[in-house]
Design a protein around this motif. Structure first.
Motif, PDB file in Angstrom:
ATOM      1  N   GLU A  15      16.204 183.130  10.456  1.00 17.70           N
ATOM      2  CA  GLU A  15      14.985 183.014   9.642  1.00 17.70           C
ATOM      3  C   GLU A  15      13.795 182.613  10.511  1.00 17.70           C
ATOM      4  O   GLU A  15      12.696 183.135  10.349  1.00 17.70           O
ATOM      5  CB  GLU A  15      15.207 182.000   8.522  1.00 17.70           C
ATOM      6  N   ILE A  16      13.996 181.699  11.439  1.00 12.41           N
ATOM      7  CA  ILE A  16      12.922 181.291  12.354  1.00 12.41           C
ATOM      8  C   ILE A  16      12.484 182.487  13.198  1.00 12.41           C
ATOM      9  O   ILE A  16      11.287 182.744  13.354  1.00 12.41           O
ATOM     10  CB  ILE A  16      13.370 180.114  13.243  1.00 12.41           C
ATOM     11  N   SER A  17      13.451 183.240  13.717  1.00 11.38           N
ATOM     12  CA  SER A  17      13.129 184.424  14.523  1.00 11.38           C
ATOM     13  C   SER A  17      12.369 185.454  13.698  1.00 11.38           C
ATOM     14  O   SER A  17      11.385 186.037  14.161  1.00 11.38           O
ATOM     15  CB  SER A  17      14.406 185.053  15.071  1.00 11.38           C
ATOM     16  N   ARG A  18      12.803 185.671  12.459  1.00 13.99           N
ATOM     17  CA  ARG A  18      12.150 186.652  11.590  1.00 13.99           C
ATOM     18  C   ARG A  18      10.699 186.260  11.335  1.00 13.99           C
ATOM     19  O   ARG A  18       9.793 187.100  11.420  1.00 13.99           O
ATOM     20  CB  ARG A  18      12.903 186.767  10.260  1.00 13.99           C
ATOM     21  N   GLY A  23       4.905 187.510  12.634  1.00 15.54           N
ATOM     22  CA  GLY A  23       3.566 187.013  12.926  1.00 15.54           C
ATOM     23  C   GLY A  23       3.157 185.794  12.126  1.00 15.54           C
ATOM     24  O   GLY A  23       1.997 185.387  12.173  1.00 15.54           O
ATOM     25  N   GLU A  24       4.090 185.194  11.393  1.00 16.31           N
ATOM     26  CA  GLU A  24       3.767 183.965  10.659  1.00 16.31           C
ATOM     27  C   GLU A  24       3.458 182.833  11.633  1.00 16.31           C
ATOM     28  O   GLU A  24       2.701 181.919  11.315  1.00 16.31           O
ATOM     29  CB  GLU A  24       4.934 183.561   9.755  1.00 16.31           C
ATOM     30  N   PHE A  25       4.065 182.897  12.810  1.00 18.73           N
ATOM     31  CA  PHE A  25       3.851 181.926  13.876  1.00 18.73           C
ATOM     32  C   PHE A  25       3.668 182.689  15.180  1.00 18.73           C
ATOM     33  O   PHE A  25       4.116 183.824  15.307  1.00 18.73           O
ATOM     34  CB  PHE A  25       5.054 180.972  13.992  1.00 18.73           C
ATOM     35  N   LEU A  26       3.033 182.051  16.144  1.00 15.15           N
ATOM     36  CA  LEU A  26       2.846 182.700  17.440  1.00 15.15           C
ATOM     37  C   LEU A  26       4.177 182.947  18.142  1.00 15.15           C
ATOM     38  O   LEU A  26       4.364 183.961  18.798  1.00 15.15           O
ATOM     39  CB  LEU A  26       1.943 181.862  18.335  1.00 15.15           C
ATOM     40  N   ASN A  27       5.093 181.987  17.994  1.00 14.65           N
ATOM     41  CA  ASN A  27       6.398 182.107  18.628  1.00 14.65           C
ATOM     42  C   ASN A  27       7.377 181.148  17.948  1.00 14.65           C
ATOM     43  O   ASN A  27       7.010 180.392  17.055  1.00 14.65           O
ATOM     44  CB  ASN A  27       6.302 181.816  20.134  1.00 14.65           C
TER      45      ASN A  27
END
Length: 83
Positions: A15-18, A23-27
């Motif tokens: 889920e974090i990777s998805r 683009g919800e987070f920069l990385n």
């Protein structure tokens, strides 16, 4: 800056990777930092409403408890119907 190693269940890691890929987070690092910050704020004792004698903080229960039955309210309008 402190570094820690954490074992995560596969579904949380995915889920974090998805979210990072969408683009919800920069990385991933930013995503994890944001989730940890939000989690810590959820346990912020200084802003905890239950610590100062208020209700237990359940917004739904608080809203229901504050509701009043309109029929039980005292009004000075008499028995005449109003339109």
């Amino acid at each position: 800056m402190t570094k820690i190693e954490v074992d995560l269940p596969d579904r949380i890691d995915s889920e974090i990777s998805r979210l990072a890929e969408q683009g919800e987070f920069l990385n991933r690092k930013e995503a994890i930092e944001d989730f940890l910050t939000r989690g810590l704020k959820a346990y912020d004792v200084e802003n905890d409403p239950s610590s100062d004698g208020e209700a237990d903080g359940d917004l739904f229960t608080d809203a229901i408890d504050e509701q009043q039955d309109p029929a039980a309210l005292d009004d000075d309008m008499g028995d005449e119907p109003t339109f």
